[in-house]
Scaffold this motif. Structure first.
Motif, PDB file in Angstrom:
ATOM      1  N   ALA A   1      19.418 -12.486 -35.439  1.00 28.18           N
ATOM      2  CA  ALA A   1      20.018 -13.311 -34.383  1.00 28.18           C
ATOM      3  C   ALA A   1      19.022 -13.459 -33.241  1.00 28.18           C
ATOM      4  N   LEU A   2      19.252 -14.477 -32.418  1.00 28.25           N
ATOM      5  CA  LEU A   2      18.384 -14.713 -31.270  1.00 28.25           C
ATOM      6  C   LEU A   2      18.660 -13.664 -30.205  1.00 28.25           C
ATOM      7  N   ARG A   3      17.681 -13.417 -29.359  1.00 26.57           N
ATOM      8  CA  ARG A   3      17.859 -12.471 -28.259  1.00 26.57           C
ATOM      9  C   ARG A   3      17.508 -13.181 -26.957  1.00 26.57           C
ATOM     10  N   GLN A   4      18.402 -13.066 -26.000  1.00 24.87           N
ATOM     11  CA  GLN A   4      18.249 -13.783 -24.732  1.00 24.87           C
ATOM     12  C   GLN A   4      16.945 -13.432 -24.013  1.00 24.87           C
ATOM     13  N   SER A   5      16.560 -12.171 -24.087  1.00 25.26           N
ATOM     14  CA  SER A   5      15.358 -11.728 -23.372  1.00 25.26           C
ATOM     15  C   SER A   5      14.076 -11.977 -24.165  1.00 25.26           C
ATOM     16  N   GLY A   6      14.200 -12.676 -25.287  1.00 28.62           N
ATOM     17  CA  GLY A   6      13.028 -12.999 -26.100  1.00 28.62           C
ATOM     18  C   GLY A   6      13.009 -12.205 -27.387  1.00 28.62           C
ATOM     19  N   GLY A   7      12.396 -12.762 -28.424  1.00 28.85           N
ATOM     20  CA  GLY A   7      12.379 -12.109 -29.724  1.00 28.85           C
ATOM     21  C   GLY A   7      13.735 -12.224 -30.397  1.00 28.85           C
ATOM     22  N   TYR A   8      14.011 -11.275 -31.277  1.00 29.34           N
ATOM     23  CA  TYR A   8      15.239 -11.343 -32.070  1.00 29.34           C
ATOM     24  C   TYR A   8      15.899  -9.973 -32.163  1.00 29.34           C
ATOM     25  N   VAL A   9      17.122  -9.959 -32.659  1.00 31.85           N
ATOM     26  CA  VAL A   9      17.755  -8.719 -33.074  1.00 31.85           C
ATOM     27  C   VAL A   9      18.062  -8.875 -34.562  1.00 31.85           C
ATOM     28  N   ALA A  10      18.156  -7.760 -35.247  1.00 28.49           N
ATOM     29  CA  ALA A  10      18.406  -7.797 -36.688  1.00 28.49           C
ATOM     30  C   ALA A  10      19.161  -6.540 -37.085  1.00 28.49           C
ATOM     31  N   THR A  11      19.924  -6.628 -38.193  1.00 25.04           N
ATOM     32  CA  THR A  11      20.556  -5.436 -38.753  1.00 25.04           C
ATOM     33  C   THR A  11      19.706  -5.004 -39.946  1.00 25.04           C
ATOM     34  N   ILE A  12      19.125  -3.823 -39.833  1.00 29.11           N
ATOM     35  CA  ILE A  12      18.183  -3.313 -40.832  1.00 29.11           C
ATOM     36  C   ILE A  12      18.733  -1.985 -41.343  1.00 29.11           C
ATOM     37  N   GLY A  13      19.017  -1.895 -42.632  1.00 28.28           N
ATOM     38  CA  GLY A  13      19.657  -0.691 -43.161  1.00 28.28           C
ATOM     39  C   GLY A  13      20.995  -0.521 -42.462  1.00 28.28           C
ATOM     40  N   THR A  14      21.186   0.610 -41.772  1.00 27.66           N
ATOM     41  CA  THR A  14      22.412   0.810 -40.979  1.00 27.66           C
ATOM     42  C   THR A  14      22.090   0.804 -39.482  1.00 27.66           C
ATOM     43  N   LYS A  15      20.994   0.113 -39.125  1.00 28.40           N
ATOM     44  CA  LYS A  15      20.581   0.105 -37.713  1.00 28.40           C
ATOM     45  C   LYS A  15      20.616  -1.281 -37.088  1.00 28.40           C
ATOM     46  N   PHE A  16      21.113  -1.323 -35.861  1.00 27.53           N
ATOM     47  CA  PHE A  16      20.950  -2.520 -35.031  1.00 27.53           C
ATOM     48  C   PHE A  16      19.557  -2.403 -34.412  1.00 27.53           C
ATOM     49  N   CYS A  17      18.703  -3.412 -34.593  1.00 26.18           N
ATOM     50  CA  CYS A  17      17.317  -3.327 -34.124  1.00 26.18           C
ATOM     51  C   CYS A  17      16.925  -4.537 -33.305  1.00 26.18           C
ATOM     52  N   ALA A  18      15.890  -4.345 -32.480  1.00 29.40           N
ATOM     53  CA  ALA A  18      15.263  -5.451 -31.770  1.00 29.40           C
ATOM     54  C   ALA A  18      13.920  -5.699 -32.434  1.00 29.40           C
ATOM     55  N   LEU A  19      13.557  -6.958 -32.567  1.00 31.26           N
ATOM     56  CA  LEU A  19      12.310  -7.319 -33.243  1.00 31.26           C
ATOM     57  C   LEU A  19      11.426  -8.148 -32.327  1.00 31.26           C
ATOM     58  N   ASN A  20      10.203  -7.684 -32.158  1.00 32.77           N
ATOM     59  CA  ASN A  20       9.201  -8.460 -31.437  1.00 32.77           C
ATOM     60  C   ASN A  20       8.403  -9.207 -32.495  1.00 32.77           C
ATOM     61  N   TRP A  21       8.540 -10.527 -32.509  1.00 33.18           N
ATOM     62  CA  TRP A  21       7.933 -11.311 -33.594  1.00 33.18           C
ATOM     63  C   TRP A  21       6.403 -11.299 -33.507  1.00 33.18           C
ATOM     64  N   GLU A  22       5.888 -11.348 -32.280  1.00 34.12           N
ATOM     65  CA  GLU A  22       4.429 -11.429 -32.088  1.00 34.12           C
ATOM     66  C   GLU A  22       3.695 -10.230 -32.672  1.00 34.12           C
ATOM     67  N   ASN A  23       4.151  -9.018 -32.316  1.00 32.89           N
ATOM     68  CA  ASN A  23       3.432  -7.842 -32.847  1.00 32.89           C
ATOM     69  C   ASN A  23       4.188  -7.163 -33.998  1.00 32.89           C
ATOM     70  N   GLN A  24       5.260  -7.822 -34.459  1.00 34.77           N
ATOM     71  CA  GLN A  24       6.038  -7.353 -35.617  1.00 34.77           C
ATOM     72  C   GLN A  24       6.633  -5.958 -35.428  1.00 34.77           C
ATOM     73  N   SER A  25       6.828  -5.556 -34.177  1.00 34.13           N
ATOM     74  CA  SER A  25       7.382  -4.211 -33.953  1.00 34.13           C
ATOM     75  C   SER A  25       8.904  -4.237 -33.916  1.00 34.13           C
ATOM     76  N   VAL A  26       9.482  -3.166 -34.444  1.00 32.48           N
ATOM     77  CA  VAL A  26      10.932  -3.030 -34.513  1.00 32.48           C
ATOM     78  C   VAL A  26      11.345  -1.822 -33.685  1.00 32.48           C
ATOM     79  N   VAL A  27      12.357  -2.011 -32.822  1.00 35.94           N
ATOM     80  CA  VAL A  27      12.877  -0.899 -32.021  1.00 35.94           C
ATOM     81  C   VAL A  27      14.350  -0.718 -32.382  1.00 35.94           C
ATOM     82  N   VAL A  28      14.744   0.506 -32.691  1.00 37.57           N
ATOM     83  CA  VAL A  28      16.135   0.776 -33.050  1.00 37.57           C
ATOM     84  C   VAL A  28      16.982   0.820 -31.781  1.00 37.57           C
ATOM     85  N   LEU A  29      18.069   0.036 -31.764  1.00 38.90           N
ATOM     86  CA  LEU A  29      18.958   0.024 -30.604  1.00 38.90           C
ATOM     87  C   LEU A  29      20.155   0.951 -30.827  1.00 38.90           C
ATOM     88  N   ALA A  30      20.612   1.059 -32.074  1.00 36.13           N
ATOM     89  CA  ALA A  30      21.756   1.931 -32.400  1.00 36.13           C
ATOM     90  C   ALA A  30      21.867   2.069 -33.908  1.00 36.13           C
TER      91      ALA A  30
END
Ligand SMILES: O=C(O)[C@H](O)[C@@H](O)[C@H](O)[C@H](O)CO
Ligand SMILES: [Zn+2]
Length: 299
Positions: A62-91
């Motif tokens: 899904a889109l993210r208001q502050s830029g980049g995207y969010v995604a559901t990966i495995g059982t995690k809600f994550c934030a995705l930075n498309w430019e550097n391909q980094s994923v941060v777990v939110l919950a």
């Protein structure tokens, strides 16, 4: 009647394509390939695809208001930075259910990210039952659990006045509605608004159009159907040249085009020969009705 045209715009061969989301800013369609662990962005102007591979099955983006995207990966809600391909777990959810993963997810009109879980399938629609739950991630990264006992948590969307939440648990073969409180994110008063007919097979992804009607992709049914949730009647059937249609969204100029994802996994060699475009991205034009922009996650 308008003249409907269906074309495969991207021969992607997704194992299980899912979560089509139109990104207006880049004239692109986002989608995922769940088993391939890929999040893809197809630029409708250049026709190029960019993709990011993550470390677990990715079921929605899904889109993210502050830029980049969010995604559901495995059982995690994550934030995705498309430019550097980094994923941060939110919950993380379902920590006690090692065989679970998220499935469809979508952001509500207030910016909460809704997604449900399911047990990993041993074959399409074959899985340990009642293992899933429905969750939302609020903008402050707080997780709320709505209910459990879900088989395959699937399509979801909200009515145009934001007072109804529509939801599909695939193996119930029903499209359900809840009263929705946008202020609090509470749901109540579950009821069925449509029961699928046998040939429509399994209800999967769903989206709403500007007239408040629901479009449901029918897995194994090779079609999208348009439903009137007020009367419980099916208004239209649009058949596609692939059986395992998984989800749909509106996009393109003015949201007048519909994009449909589908799966290849679970098809026998014979069906694959007859449906070489299985796993591709399809565009439907000439439907004569438009969709609405998707909401960005507010956190
Ligand atoms: O696309 C999805 O939502 C699931 O992840 C798929 O696995 C199918 O829906 C399922 O197999 C049919 O019910
Ligand atoms: Zn789905």
């Amino acid at each position: 009647m308008s003249s409907i045209k269906i074309e495969c715009v991207l021969p992607q061969k997704c194992g299980c394509g899912e979560s089509p989301v139109w990104e207006e800013a880049s004239n692109s369609l986002l989608f995922v390939d769940i088993p391939a662990k890929k999040i893809c962005q197809w630029n409708s102007l250049s026709k190029q695809v960019q993709q990011v591979t993550v470390d677990a099955p990715v079921s929605s983006v899904a889109l993210r208001q502050s830029g980049g995207y969010v995604a559901t990966i495995g059982t995690k809600f994550c934030a995705l930075n498309w430019e550097n391909q980094s994923v941060v777990v939110l919950a993380e959810v379902d920590k006690d259910k090692k065989n679970n993963r998220f499935n469809d997810g979508k952001v509500d009109p207030a910016g909460r990210y809704f997604a449900g879980t399911m047990a990993e399938e041993v074959a399409p629609a074959v899985l340990e039952r009642h293992q899933g739950s429905l969750y939302s991630l609020s903008p402050d990264h707080h997780v709320k659990k709505y209910f459990d006992q879900v088989d395959i948590s699937n399509g979801l969307d909200w009515s145009l006045d934001h007072k109804i939440f529509y939801y599909i648990d695939s193996l119930s073969y029903s499209v359900d509605a809840f009263d929705y409180d946008l202020q609090t994110g509470q749901i109540s008063n579950r009821r069925s608004v449509y029961k699928l007919e046998k040939e429509e097979q399994i209800p999967d992804g769903m989206c709403i159009d500007v007239e408040g009607r629901l479009w449901v992709a029918c897995y194994n049914g090779g079609r999208v159907i348009r439903l009137d949730p007020e009367t419980g009647k099916r208004l239209q059937t649009v058949k596609l040249p692939v059986d395992k249609t998984t989800s749909c969204c509106f996009g393109g100029k003015d949201y007048s085009e519909m994009y449909v994802t589908c799966a290849r996994d679970g098809m026998d060699p014979d069906s694959l020969l007859r449906q070489p475009e299985a796993g591709g991205i399809f565009k439907i034009t000439g439907l004569g009705v438009k969709g609405i922009a998707s909401y960005p996650y507010a956190g």
